[in-house]
Design a protein around this motif. Sequence first.
Motif, PDB file in Angstrom:
ATOM      1  N   ALA A  68       5.290  13.959  -0.190  1.00 26.60           N
ATOM      2  CA  ALA A  68       5.360  13.033   0.897  1.00 26.60           C
ATOM      3  C   ALA A  68       4.980  11.582   0.295  1.00 26.60           C
ATOM      4  O   ALA A  68       4.018  11.741  -0.513  1.00 26.60           O
ATOM      5  N   GLN A  69       5.594  10.783   1.012  1.00 24.46           N
ATOM      6  CA  GLN A  69       5.178   9.163   0.552  1.00 24.46           C
ATOM      7  C   GLN A  69       5.101   8.334   1.949  1.00 24.46           C
ATOM      8  O   GLN A  69       6.154   8.408   2.495  1.00 24.46           O
ATOM      9  N   VAL A  70       4.005   7.648   2.214  1.00 24.76           N
ATOM     10  CA  VAL A  70       3.877   6.453   3.211  1.00 24.76           C
ATOM     11  C   VAL A  70       3.566   5.161   2.517  1.00 24.76           C
ATOM     12  O   VAL A  70       2.840   5.173   1.638  1.00 24.76           O
ATOM     13  N   SER A  71       4.393   4.233   2.676  1.00 23.49           N
ATOM     14  CA  SER A  71       4.337   2.776   1.984  1.00 23.49           C
ATOM     15  C   SER A  71       4.223   1.926   3.014  1.00 23.49           C
ATOM     16  O   SER A  71       4.990   1.756   4.233  1.00 23.49           O
ATOM     17  N   TYR A  72       3.485   0.827   3.092  1.00 16.81           N
ATOM     18  CA  TYR A  72       3.555  -0.500   3.974  1.00 16.81           C
ATOM     19  C   TYR A  72       3.461  -1.699   2.962  1.00 16.81           C
ATOM     20  O   TYR A  72       2.882  -1.724   2.173  1.00 16.81           O
ATOM     21  N   THR A  73       4.310  -2.558   3.389  1.00 20.33           N
ATOM     22  CA  THR A  73       4.324  -4.256   2.589  1.00 20.33           C
ATOM     23  C   THR A  73       4.293  -5.188   3.748  1.00 20.33           C
ATOM     24  O   THR A  73       4.832  -5.152   4.680  1.00 20.33           O
ATOM     25  N   PHE A 129       7.650  -0.801   6.789  1.00 20.65           N
ATOM     26  CA  PHE A 129       7.018   0.488   6.830  1.00 20.65           C
ATOM     27  C   PHE A 129       8.131   1.548   6.465  1.00 20.65           C
ATOM     28  O   PHE A 129       8.797   1.581   6.936  1.00 20.65           O
ATOM     29  N   LYS A 130       7.700   2.403   5.467  1.00 22.87           N
ATOM     30  CA  LYS A 130       8.517   3.556   5.067  1.00 22.87           C
ATOM     31  C   LYS A 130       7.731   4.826   4.886  1.00 22.87           C
ATOM     32  O   LYS A 130       6.731   4.913   4.298  1.00 22.87           O
ATOM     33  N   ILE A 131       8.344   5.971   5.328  1.00 18.08           N
ATOM     34  CA  ILE A 131       8.031   7.206   5.277  1.00 18.08           C
ATOM     35  C   ILE A 131       9.023   8.187   4.701  1.00 18.08           C
ATOM     36  O   ILE A 131      10.312   8.141   5.089  1.00 18.08           O
ATOM     37  N   ASN A 132       8.867   8.945   3.603  1.00 23.00           N
ATOM     38  CA  ASN A 132       9.781   9.818   3.046  1.00 23.00           C
ATOM     39  C   ASN A 132       9.008  11.263   2.581  1.00 23.00           C
ATOM     40  O   ASN A 132       7.565  11.065   2.586  1.00 23.00           O
ATOM     41  N   MET A 138       0.921  -1.205   0.171  1.00 23.52           N
ATOM     42  CA  MET A 138       0.007   0.298   0.036  1.00 23.52           C
ATOM     43  C   MET A 138       0.848   1.225   0.039  1.00 23.52           C
ATOM     44  O   MET A 138       1.766   1.296   0.739  1.00 23.52           O
ATOM     45  N   ASP A 139       0.686   2.382  -0.650  1.00 25.51           N
ATOM     46  CA  ASP A 139       1.242   3.508  -1.075  1.00 25.51           C
ATOM     47  C   ASP A 139       0.419   4.623  -1.055  1.00 25.51           C
ATOM     48  O   ASP A 139      -0.473   4.434  -1.754  1.00 25.51           O
ATOM     49  N   LEU A 140       0.667   5.583  -0.242  1.00 29.13           N
ATOM     50  CA  LEU A 140       0.074   7.029  -0.202  1.00 29.13           C
ATOM     51  C   LEU A 140       0.995   7.968  -0.546  1.00 29.13           C
ATOM     52  O   LEU A 140       2.190   8.181  -0.035  1.00 29.13           O
ATOM     53  N   ASN A 141       0.662   8.584  -1.830  1.00 28.28           N
ATOM     54  CA  ASN A 141       1.768   9.639  -2.354  1.00 28.28           C
ATOM     55  C   ASN A 141       1.060  10.971  -2.627  1.00 28.28           C
ATOM     56  O   ASN A 141       0.175  11.185  -3.301  1.00 28.28           O
TER      57      ASN A 141
END
Length: 182
Positions: A117-122, A165-168, A105-108
């Motif tokens: 900004a981008q938030v990703s979860y795998t 989980f990644k945030i950038n 899941m990726d919210l960009n």
Amino acid sequence: MQYNLNVQRQLSGTTVLTVAYVGSHGVHLFTGREANPGLVCTAAQGPNCANPTLNYAAFANGAAGGYLGYGQPGSVTRNSRLNNALSTFPNLEANSSSRYNSVMMDLNRRFSNNLQAQVSYTLSHCTDDGGYLGSFNTASTGNVTNPYNRAYDRGPCSHDIKHLFKINSLYALPFKIGRAHV
């Protein structure tokens, strides 16, 4: 073989949500296997039997097992090998397999007011039965544990990461050519 399916939805003028399934199936992966293994005494024969054999069935799933040697902990004598004229004979074979499955899941949020900004979860899972090249992460040789039954080595890959989980973000400073510095 790799496969994936992505679905994107624009939530606002600058925000996009992506949900994806990603999978892969690896075949003919290299794995080390002892080509001159010790012979087996079946559970019915007991340890130190008179005629150990190359008995693959003793280690089949659900079988009683067997003995590769005899003695007490710290003083074990191994059974004879398949060919006693040779010592160990490690062999690299291309017969392992792997499977990887994940939901991403990726919210960009694209550039707006100088901010991106981008938030990703795998959520993922990887299984294999002893892939040699993947074993470098664990500093092991990548040999199968039991040369009689490779199914015992089926389990999580050495590089399996269940949750990621990644945030950038990126902020562009509001400086432009010909404009006074803020």
